[in-house]
Design an enzyme around this catalytic site. Structure first.
Site, PDB file in Angstrom:
ATOM      1  N   ASP A 263       0.873  -1.172   0.000  1.00  0.00           N
ATOM      2  CA  ASP A 263       0.000   0.000   0.000  1.00  0.00           C
ATOM      3  C   ASP A 263       0.914   1.228   0.000  1.00  0.00           C
ATOM      4  O   ASP A 263       2.110   1.144   0.298  1.00  0.00           O
ATOM      5  CB  ASP A 263      -0.955  -0.005   1.205  1.00  0.00           C
ATOM      6  N   TRP A 264       0.340   2.352  -0.319  1.00  0.00           N
ATOM      7  CA  TRP A 264       1.137   3.565  -0.567  1.00  0.00           C
ATOM      8  C   TRP A 264       1.840   4.042   0.716  1.00  0.00           C
ATOM      9  O   TRP A 264       1.219   4.620   1.599  1.00  0.00           O
ATOM     10  CB  TRP A 264       0.227   4.636  -1.140  1.00  0.00           C
TER      11      TRP A 264
END
Ligand code: BGC
Length: 671
Positions: A263-264
């Site tokens: 995920d970012w």
């Protein structure tokens, strides 16, 4: 004996012969790459419109959520990522970045329909490809464990089999359009509060039987190319450097052959993450750029492991057809074609929660209708955060923020689909007027019927503190209902809400975040042109005190023990004997269905088949969702044995068949 829900799925597995070819081609490409080229493919270099670091090629980014430049000399296309839960998002303010808004994933869950999920995925894939994207970041599969979860609208519901079935179908739909699909957030990303630091403590049985089950069902069944690992830690290790979750379960046991992407900002290390099974860092190069190159050079990460990362990315692009046929230059979506599709999907997602004395459907001979609240004169609500879509037609109400920004919509965005206009079109002889706020009770008093639109905005980054309708809407409903007993409430919510006012109104229709065709779907349902067939996939509890996570706001603590164990969602209310307002699986209809001739053959050890006939016994056309609940002996501790899963998977065809045959009265077989 407790009841466990078993629902139907449509599952297709990727044939091994087909799977081998992309692997072979990917490996051949990797063999021709330099070390720098390999490193280039395993980390991002932009965020929306912002270059992250100084890398050649960033100017080619399409300003989606992320970008990995391709390698033209080897025919490897640029990889452009874009979010898409309810529609293709636009955090990079792209010129052609407005998209059709579909009903939210939770709304789509209420259809219980793998076909609808597939069609939604296909539409998302089509619009993503039209805008030039190779990879979609939708596919949220995390369970609604916390009813106040800010992202509850992004996932199908609180049951793992249902989530797995619907997400699998959606991912297949996306990939059918030559776009790599993503399933996320692996695993246990069940609340926003403290999500980037907290450590979920969960026992093996709860992990495997509940929280990983959607992945276990959907990953092999869909052939999905991308798995996004979550921000949080799981039993001590970050999800993106968790050997048990990534190497052991996902890649080894489930046979996942694609790439694991963080995920970012969820990558926390180089060597531990690479060795634990992470294949790509997003959205920076902090750990998988120079640091990974050094680790390969000094041998702390074997080059074979780097090769594996790259091969996994390429095989997804090859298997979906992207590598051989990359997306065309970005263009605008075809709203004239796609909005009517969104409307058709929305019609199947509405849940009729209350209908006292057949208040609905409304008669077309009504002379006056008051439409009240929630900007129902111009739009319907959408969910925020990275799932925020920039709607075709532009926001219906000037937003208080810039929704085309990294992180996406930090404020409510209203989709231009006007309930007022749709109701006027549905009842051309009636006087239909709109009021908000103080004028509403007076307008209600001089109208034959009052329709209050009540909304609840949810977004990534923040959980709700409670489950009440916010901003004085409960009081508004009470005042309108006091002025006109013939009051109907249409909810636009991102999850369950409490309804202390429900006893004072005639009807309640849950429309969720219904998207670009939402108003028309609502109006057609209110007037009986469409029959509401949606069933809740999340429990509506009576009181905040009753929810499985307790009434205190979602915990900020570093460690979050999942004390409820297997008792997530309806299992909790069932086990504790708590009355709920609307249970999981609930939804009324304008017609009625007769179920007869239930026969169960076989035995629990080898699998049983239930056969029954469903007949539409009412006067109106309509579909129903047959729900088969399986009880286990107390000694099983309410666990779902492996056999149960196999049974559940076998039931897919039954659900599909049922939609088709509910009107004809053909027997339906569930096995
Ligand atoms: C979200 C992901 C999303 C990513 C990129 C993160 O904040 O958790 O679901 O795909 O941003 O937009």
């Amino acid at each position: 004996m407790r009841r466990l829900l078993v629902i139907a799925l449509l599952l297709l597995t990727v044939a091994p012969a087909q799977a081998a070819e992309p692997d072979r081609r990917a490996a051949a490409l990797v063999a021709r790459m330099t070390l720098d080229e390999k490193i280039q493919l395993v980390h991002g270099i932009t965020l929306c419109f912002i270059p992250i670091g100084d890398f050649p090629g960033s100017e080619r980014s399409l300003n989606g959520d992320g970008f990995v430049p391709g390698i033209p000399r080897l025919g490897i296309p640029d990889v452009n990522y874009v979010g898409a839960g309810a529609g293709v998002t636009n955090c990079g303010a792209r010129e052609n970045g407005r998209s059709t808004v579909l009903p939210s994933p939770l709304a789509r869950g209420s259809s219980w329909s793998p076909e609808l999920a597939y069609d939604a995925g296909a539409l998302l894939g089509t619009e993503a490809r039209t805008q030039g994207f190779t990879t979609l970041l939708g596919g949220v599969s995390d369970l609604i464990r916390e009813p106040r979860w800010g992202r509850a609208f992004e996932t199908p519901g609180e049951d793992p089999v249902l989530n797995g079935a619907l997400v699998a179908a959606e991912l297949r739909g996306v990939q059918s359009r030559k776009v790599v699909a993503t399933i996320k957030h692996y695993a246990l990303n069940n609340q926003e509060t403290g999500r980037e630091t907290h450590d979920v403590r969960v026992d093996e049985r709860t992990l495997r039987e509940l929280h990983l089950l959607p992945y276990e069902l959907a990953v092999p069944a869909s052939g999905v190319g991308n798995v996004m690992c979550a921000y949080n830690r799981v039993n001590g290790a970050y999800a993106c450097e968790n050997d048990t979750l990534l190497n052991r379960i996902l890649k080894s046991e489930l046979g996942f052959a694609g790439q694991v992407q963080s995920d970012w900002g969820a990558t926390h290390s180089t060597v531990p993450a690479a060795l634990a099974g992470l294949d790509e860092e997003e959205f920076t190069s902090e750990f998988f750029g120079d640091a990974l190159k050094q680790a390969v050079l000094d041998g702390s990460v074997p080059e074979a492991r780097l090769d594996d990362m790259v091969r996994r990315k390429l095989r997804g692009l090859i298997a979906t057809g992207v590598l051989d046929d990359p997306p065309p230059a970005p263009g605008p979506v075809d709203a004239a074609r796609d909005v009517p599709i969104a409307e058709r999907l929305a019609e199947q997602t509405l849940v009729l929660l209350k209908n006292e004395r057949d208040a609905l459907p409304l008669s077309r001979s009504i002379r006056s209708i008051a439409v009240i609240g929630s900007h129902a004169d111009v739009g319907v609500l959408s969910g925020g955060g990275s799932a925020q879509v920039s709607p075709v037609g532009g926001p219906a109400v000037p937003p208080d923020c810039d929704p085309e920004t990294p992180g996406g919509g930090p404020c409510p965005v209203w989709v231009p689909s006007s309930p007022l206009q749709a109701i006027r079109a549905a009842a051309p002889r009636a006087t239909v007027r709109y009021a908000d706020g103080d004028d509403a009770p007076a307008l209600a008093a001089r109208s034959d019927v009052a329709i209050v639109f009540a909304s609840e905005w949810r977004s990534e980054f923040e959980d709700r503190a409670d489950l009440a309708l916010p901003g004085g809407q409960e009081e508004l409903i009470e005042r309108v209902a006091a002025a006109n007993p013939n009051t109907i409430v249409v909810l636009e919510t991102g999850g369950p809400v409490t309804l202390p006012w429900a006893g004072r109104v005639r009807a309640v229709l849950e429309a969720w975040y219904p998207g670009s065709g939402g108003a028309e779907a609502i109006a057609r349902t209110l007037f009986g042109d469409a029959n509401p067939a949606g069933k809740l996939t999340v429990t509506f509890p009576a009181r905040l005190q009753d929810i499985p996570t307790g009434p205190a706001p979602p915990s900020e603590a570093e460690t979050i023990p999942y004390r409820e164990g297997l008792l997530v969602g309806y299992r909790w209310y069932d086990a504790k004997g708590l009355d709920v307002v609307f249970p999981f699986g609930f939804g009324l209809s304008y017609t009625s269905f007769k179920y007869t001739g239930l026969k169960v053959t076989g035995n629990p050890r080898d699998g049983a088949t239930a056969t029954f006939t469903v007949k539409n016994a009412g006067k109106r056309a309509g579909a129903d969702v047959a729900q088969v609940y399986v009880g286990f002996p107390a000694v099983a501790g309410e666990a779902k044995p492996l056999l149960g899963r196999a049974d559940a998977m076998g039931q897919a065809r039954a659900l599909a068949a049922l939609h088709a045959s509910a009107e004809s009265g053909e027997p339906v077989s569930v096995g």
